[in-house]
Write an enzyme that holds these catalytic residues in place. Structure first.
Site, PDB file in Angstrom:
ATOM      1  N   SER A 564       0.941  -1.352   0.068  1.00  0.00           N
ATOM      2  CA  SER A 564      -0.149   0.056   0.025  1.00  0.00           C
ATOM      3  C   SER A 564       0.955   1.106  -0.089  1.00  0.00           C
ATOM      4  CB  SER A 564      -1.094   0.061   1.278  1.00  0.00           C
ATOM      5  OG  SER A 564      -0.209   0.192   2.375  1.00  0.00           O
ATOM      6  N   LYS A 565       0.074   2.314  -0.191  1.00  0.00           N
ATOM      7  CA  LYS A 565       1.081   3.710  -0.318  1.00  0.00           C
ATOM      8  C   LYS A 565       0.224   4.645  -0.163  1.00  0.00           C
ATOM      9  CE  LYS A 565       5.596   4.631  -0.457  1.00  0.00           C
ATOM     10  NZ  LYS A 565       6.269   4.001   0.179  1.00  0.00           N
ATOM     11  N   GLY A 566       0.646   5.725   0.695  1.00  0.00           N
ATOM     12  CA  GLY A 566      -0.434   6.925   0.972  1.00  0.00           C
ATOM     13  C   GLY A 566       0.350   8.184   0.269  1.00  0.00           C
ATOM     14  N   ASP A 620       7.558   7.554   5.531  1.00  0.00           N
ATOM     15  CA  ASP A 620       8.036   7.993   4.146  1.00  0.00           C
ATOM     16  C   ASP A 620       8.499   9.277   3.944  1.00  0.00           C
ATOM     17  OD1 ASP A 620       8.325   7.942   0.959  1.00  0.00           O
ATOM     18  OD2 ASP A 620       7.410   5.812   1.250  1.00  0.00           O
TER      19      ASP A 620
END
Length: 981
Positions: A564-566, A620
Site C-alpha cells: 500500500s502507499k499513501g 516515508d
C-alpha cells in the site's frame, strides 16, 4: 452546560444575558472634545455646507451606533475624512437616483488596521475590496504563537441614510500583546497566561470561562470546537468556534457566506488569538427581518452542522455559486470534490489509445515507455483542470441533481438537535430525485457535446463507487472517501487495487491505495517548489501513488502485508503545512475506520463496504517524524489497533526506528555483499557513488555500514564530490537533481539511496553509458524506490551492468515494519508497555533481542531472493529486473492460493507452518495458541500464505517441476508426525 465527546460542542440550553456581548463596552472619554475638532476640520475644508456640518457629525457619532472602539483608535482628521466620504457618497447616490451607498474606508499600520464599508445585512461581498477576505489572508490565516492579530467587528445600529437599508460594518484589527509568549505545558490551558492583554481587560468573566473551556477542547483534538448560546429574551444566538492556528484558511470570511445563505446576519464578531496556538471566533447571529427562512432554531443548527464542512474547505472555485444562493454549501463542496475526481480519473485516452496499446508489444520496454508518455500527454492536453472547471460552471443544475444522487445514499442524519428534520434533509425531500439511468439521460440531454457529457458522467461514476464517506460527519478536519476501485480501466492499471481512499483538505489532496486487505506502506508528502512543478505533480499524483503501491506489493512478498502507499500533495501555496496536512489526512481516514458512536460528534455513517478495515501506515518522505502522533491519535480516538496503526515509531512508543537500526540498509547492503561474493571482489577496493546521504535514513546508514571507497555523494542539502578540476554551478537544484547523469563521476558501484521517481528513464539512460556504450557503473543496487524506470534498468543490463531493482533490494524497512506490527498485534497493552517501550533510555531486554531477530529475518530474506535471482538469471539469461518482477508475481499469486487452499484447513499443518513463520522470540514468550488467538485471522492467514509462497518460489524458482511442491511440503508433514509421535 454544553456537552462534548469529540471535535464539536453541540448546543444545549446555554444562555447569556440580553444585550451582553461578552465584552466590557469600550468607553471613549474624549468623545465630546473629538467631535468639536471634527466639526472644526470639516468647516475649515468647506466641502460640506457649514450649516450642515454639525448635523452630519452628530448623526455620525450618535445615530449610526458605531462602537467607541472606532473613535478611540482614529484621529479627528481621519474621522472627519470618513464623514466627508460618507457625505459625498450620499450626494452621488442622490444624483444617480440610487438607493444604495458604496463606501469603503481603510487605514493600515503595523499595529492597528481599520476597515469600514457599507453593508447590507445578510449579503456577502462578491465585489469590491472584500475586507473579510483580506483580513483572513493578511492577518488571521498567518497568525502564530509569536505574531498574531485579534479582531473586533461591529455593525452600525442605524442606517447610513434615511430611506436606505444600508449600514456600516467596521473591522478593527490589532496586533496581539500576549501575557506570555512561551507558556509551559502546565500554563497552556490557562487563559490568563496565554491571552492577549487587551482581550483580558475587555472580556467578561463569563466569556473567559467559555473561551477557556473551548480552548482546552481544541488542544485535545484536531478539528474545530463549536458551542452555541441563546441570548435571553431575544432571537440572537452567540456562536463560539475554536480551532488551531493555521489549520484552515479564509475561515472567518467563509463563515459569513455560510450564515448569509441561511438568511442570518451578525451584529458583532470577535476573533481572539492565544499564545498556545488556539484561535477562538465569536459570532452574534440574528435572523433577517421578514425572513422566509426556517426558525432560527433550525437555521443555527444547520450553520453548526455545516461549519466543519466550511472548516475543511473554506473556499473553492465554486464559491460564487454558494454566495449567490445558486448552490448550497454542501452542493458546492460536493461539486468541488467531484471536479478533483474528474481531474484524476476522467477517461481521456479514448479507443485510439486502446487500439494502439493492443498493437504494441507489452514485453518491449521501449514500447511500454512510449505508451506511458502518450498516456501522460493525452491526460494533460485533452482535459485540463481549467477546461473541466469551465464545463462544470456551465451547469449548476446538474451539480445539484448529482449531489442529490450522492446524498440520498450517504445522508443518514435526518433529524437535528430538536428532533426535527434538518434543513438539508428537507431540501432533499423537495428536490427532484432521478434514478441513475434517468440522471444519465438528463446529462445527455442537457450537455451540448461529448466532452461536457464525459465530465458529468464522471460525477456519476464517482457517486456509484463511494462505499463510505465522512462528508456528513458532524465533526471532521478533511473530507475522506472510501472508493471501490473497480472503475479504474484495466489497460492503464492492470493489477486491480483492493482498496482506495481519496482525501481532500484545505491544504492538500491525497490518496491511499492498497492491493490487499492486509496491506502496509508509507505515507509520503509531495512538495512543489513552484506552480509548474505543482502542475506536474498533480497530473502524476495518482499514477505515482499506484506505482509506489505496486512496488510495495512486489517488495512485500516475504511478509504478511500486501503493498500500500499513501500520498499527500501539498497545495502550491501551502508548502509549509506538511504537519497540518498529515494530521488531517490521518484523522479523516480514521473517520472511516472507526465506527462513530457519539451523537452530534462522530456518528455512524452509511457503510456500503460493511466490513472491518484496518490500515497500517509507515513513514516515508516527509513523514518520519509524524508517525508517533498518528499512533497516539488513533489511541485517543479509541482505535483498538492503535499500536499497529503506524510503524517506524520512536522507541518511547514501542516502535523500531528504521534509521537508528539501519533496517532498510540491512537489505540493500546484502545485495551489495552478494555481488562481491559472486564476483570475488573485496569491498575495500570498490569505488562507490550514491545519491542520498546523511540527510536520509537509507543513505546515512549505507555510509556507516560500508567499507568501500565512496567517491561522490548527492544529498538533499548538497553535493559532495572530489573531482580533479573545479566546476561552476549556476543552478544548485538542477545540479543536485541531475548530478548522477553527468560524466564527471563514475565508479564500480552505484547505490541510489534517494531521489525522485523516474530519475533515470529511456530519455536520459544513455548518460550512464560511456563513449563506448559501456556502463559508467558496473554494479547498481537500487535502494531508492522507482529511481529507474523498468525500461532504463533493462537498457543498462543490456549494456552489461548488473542491476538489482528496488522491489528486491529495498525491503529491509518493510520487513522491520511488518515485525513491528506483529509484535503490536500479539502483545496486549500491558505487555507491550513492559517489554517493547523504551523509557528514560532504558531498553528492555526483550526489545534488544527482538531487534536482533528482525536483523536476522531481513538478512535471510535478502539472501534468499538474491540467490534465487542470480540462479534464475544464469538459467534463463533474462534481465534480473524482469526476474525480480516474476518472482514477486509468483509469490503474490501463490500466497493468495495458499490462504484459500485446503492446506489452511489442515489445522495440524497450519500450526507446523506457523511455528516456522512466527519469530521464535514471540513463540517462546506467548506460545502459538495465544498468538493465533490474539492476532486477527486475516493476518494469520497472510503469515501462513506469505511464508509458504516465498520460501517455495525462492527455492524452486518461477518454473518449478511437477513434484517440487510435494517435495517442498514434505518436511512440514514430517514435523506433524514428529509432533504427535
Amino acid at each position: 452546560m454544553a456537552f462534548r465527546t469529540g471535535g464539536l460542542f453541540m448546543p444545549n440550553m446555554n444562555s447569556i444575558v440580553r444585550n451582553s456581548c461578552g465584552y466590557a463596552p469600550t468607553v471613549f472619554d474624549g468623545k465630546a472634545d473629538q467631535m468639536l475638532k471634527v466639526c472644526e476640520y470639516l468647516e475649515e475644508k468647506g466641502f460640506i455646507p457649514k450649516e450642515l456640518v454639525r448635523n452630519e457629525v452628530n448623526w455620525f457619532y450618535g445615530n449610526l451606533g458605531i462602537d467607541d472602539t472606532y473613535f478611540s483608535l482614529e484621529s479627528a482628521e481621519t474621522i472627519a475624512n470618513h464623514i466627508l466620504a460618507l457625505y459625498g457618497a450620499k450626494i452621488f447616490a442622490f444624483t444617480k437616483n440610487e438607493n444604495v451607498l458604496d463606501i469603503n474606508l481603510e487605514r493600515e499600520t503595523e499595529e492597528t488596521s481599520v476597515y469600514i464599508h457599507t453593508s447590507c445585512p445578510g449579503v456577502s461581498q462578491l465585489h469590491g475590496p472584500q475586507y473579510e477576505r483580506r483580513i483572513d489572508e493578511k492577518f488571521l490565516d498567518v497568525s502564530t504563537t509569536t505574531k498574531a492579530y485579534r479582531l473586533e467587528s461591529y455593525r452600525s445600529q442605524g442606517n447610513v441614510s434615511s430611506g436606505m437599508d444600508t449600514q456600516l460594518r467596521c473591522y478593527f484589527v490589532t496586533k496581539c500583546n500576549f501575557v506570555k509568549t512561551d507558556p509551559t505545558p502546565e500554563e497552556q490551558t490557562d487563559i490568563r497566561v496565554v491571552g492577549d492583554k487587551t482581550f483580558l481587560e475587555k472580556a467578561t468573566e463569563n466569556t473567559l470561562e467559555i473561551y477557556q473551556n473551548v480552548m482546552k477542547a481544541v488542544l485535545q483534538r484536531t478539528g474545530p470546537v463549536i458551542e452555541m448560546f441563546e441570548v435571553e429574551g431575544s432571537r440572537e444566538r452567540r456562536l463560539v468556534i475554536g480551532y488551531r492556528q493555521r489549520s484552515t484558511q479564509s475561515f472567518f470570511s467563509a463563515m459569513s457566506d455560510l450564515y448569509h445563505f441561511y438568511e442570518l446576519y451578525s451584529t458583532r464578531k470577535y476573533v481572539e488569538q492565544f499564545s498556545n496556538g488556539v484561535t477562538v471566533m465569536s459570532l452574534y447571529l440574528n435572523p433577517l427581518p421578514n425572513s422566509k427562512s426556517a426558525p432560527i432554531e433550525h437555521t443555527i443548527h444547520q450553520v453548526i452542522k455545516e461549519a466543519s464542512l466550511i472548516y475543511c474547505l473554506p473556499t473553492t472555485p465554486l464559491q460564487s455559486f454558494f454566495q449567490t444562493n445558486q448552490l448550497s454549501v454542501q452542493e458546492a463542496i460536493y461539486g468541488y470534490i467531484a471536479w478533483l475526481f474528474a481531474q484524476h480519473f476522467l477517461n481521456r485516452l479514448g479507443s485510439e489509445y486502446t487500439s494502439l496499446a493492443s498493437a504494441m508489444d507489452s514485453n518491449d520496454p521501449v514500447h511500454i515507455e512510449v505508451l506511458n508518455k502518450i498516456k501522460k500527454r493525452l491526460r494533460s492536453d485533452t482535459f485540463t483542470r481549467e477546461y473541466i472547471l469551465e464545463i462544470i460552471k456551465m451547469y449548476p443544475d446538474l451539480i445539484r441533481l448529482l449531489y442529490i444522487n450522492f446524498a440520498l445514499t450517504h445522508y443518514v442524519n435526518p433529524r437535528g438537535a430538536a428532533l426535527e428534520p434538518t434543513l438539508s434533509y428537507q431540501r432533499l425531500q423537495t428536490d427532484v430525485v432521478l434514478s441513475d439511468d434517468e440522471l444519465l439521460d438528463k446529462i445527455k440531454k442537457t450537455t451540448s457535446n461529448t466532452h461536457e457529457f464525459m465530465v458529468f458522467e464522471s460525477f456519476l461514476i464517482f457517486n456509484k463507487h463511494i462505499l463510505k464517506t465522512n462528508f456528513y460527519q458532524p465533526t471532521k478536519v478533511a473530507l475522506s472517501f472510501r472508493l471501490d476501485p473497480s472503475f479504474l480501466p484495466a489497460i492503464e492499471y492492470p493489477t486491480r487495487l483492493f482498496g482506495m481512499f481519496l482525501v481532500v483538505g484545505s491544504e492538500f489532496r491525497g490518496f491511499h491505495l492498497r492491493f490487499r486487505d492486509v496491506a502496509r506502506g508509507g505515507i509520503r508528502i509531495i512538495r512543489s517548489r513552484n506552480k509548474e512543478t505543482y502542475s506536474i505533480n498533480l497530473r502524476s499524483l495518482f499514477d505515482e501513488n499506484y506505482a509506489l503501491a505496486a512496488t510495495q506489493q512486489r517488495k512485500n512478498k516475504d511478509i504478511p502485508e500486501g503493498g500500500s502507499k499513501g500520498t499527500i500533495l501539498l497545495d502550491v501555496n501551502q508548502q509549509d503545512k506538511d504537519r497540518v496536512a498529515f494530521e488531517k489526512y490521518v484523522d479523516s481516514i480514521l473517520d472511516l475506520l472507526i465506527v462513530g458512536n457519539s451523537p452530534g460528534i462522530k456518528e455512524k455513517i452509511v457503510d456500503n463496504y460493511n466490513k472491518p478495515e484496518i490500515l497500517f501506515f509507515g513513514p516515508d518522505e516527509g513523514t518520519a517524524t509524524f508517525v508517533d502522533w498518528a499512533s497516539a491519535h488513533a489511541r485517543a480516538r479509541g482505535a483498538q489497533f492503535w499500536k499497529a496503526f503506524t510503524t517506524g515509531k520512536s522507541q518511547s512508543m514501542g516502535g523500531i526506528p528504521h534509521d537508528l537500526y539501519g533496517m532498510t540498509t540491512r537489505s540493500v547492503h546484502q545485495y551489495v555483499l552478494g555481488i562481491y561474493r559472486k564476483r570475488g571482489l573485496k569491498e575495500a577496493k570498490i569505488t562507490k557513488f550514491q545519491t542520498g546521504g546523511p540527510d536520509g535514513d537509507l543513505g546515512s546508514n549505507e555510509i556507516k555500514i560500508s567499507k568501500d571507497r565512496t567517491v561522490a555523494v548527492v544529498d538533499g542539502s548538497g553535493v559532495l564530490c572530489d573531482p580533479e578540476d573545479g566546476q561552476v554551478v549556476e543552478d544548485g537544484l538542477m545540479f543536485r537533481n541531475n548530478f548522477h547523469l553527468t560524466t564527471s563521476v563514475s565508479a564500480d558501484l552505484f547505490v541510489p539511496c534517494g531521489g525522485r521517481p523516474e530519475s533515470v528513464d529511456l530519455n536520459n539512460v544513455n548518460a550512464l553509458l560511456d563513449l563506448n556504450g559501456k556502463p559508467r557503473f558496473k554494479y547498481i543496487v537500487e535502494g531508492a524506490n522507482l529511481f529507474f524506470t523498468q525500461e532504463a534498468r533493462i537498457r543498462l543490463e543490456q549494456a552489461g551492468a548488473i542491476i538489482f531493482k528496488d522491489a528486491s533490494a529495498n525491503k529491509g524497512g518493510v520487513t522491520s515494519s511488518s515485525l513491528e506490527v506483529l509484535a503490536a498485534l500479539a502483545l496486549n497493552d500491558d505487555e507491550f508497555e513492559k517489554i517493547m517501550v523504551v523509557k528514560d533510555g532504558v531498553i528492555p531486554q526483550f526489545y534488544q533481542e527482538y531487534i536482533k531477530e528482525v536483523h536476522r529475518v531481513i538478512e535471510k530474506n535478502a539472501e534468499l531472493e538474491f540467490e534465487c535471482i542470480w540462479r534464475e538469471h544464469r538459467r534463463t539469461n533474462k534481465p534480473r529486473s524482469i526476474i525480480s518482477d516474476e518472482l514477486s508475481l509468483a509469490i503474490v499469486e501463490l500466497n493468495e492460493n495458499m490462504q484459500q487452499s485446503i492446506l489452511w484447513q489442515n489445522v495440524s499443518l497450519r500450526k507446523a507452518v506457523l511455528r516456522e513463520a512466527f519469530p521464535q522470540l514471540l513463540l517462546d514468550r506467548l506460545g502459538l495458541d495465544a498468538l493465533v488467538e490474539r492476532i486477527p485471522e486475516s493476518y494469520v492467514r497472510a503469515i501462513f500464505g506469505s511464508y509458504l509462497a516465498s520460501r517455495f518460489v525462492y527455492k524452486y524458482g518461477t518454473q518449478p517441476s511437477q513434484f517440487a511442491f510435494f517435495e517442498f511440503m514434505n518436511p512440514f508433514f514430517a514435523k506433524i508426525d514428529d509432533h504427535y509421535s
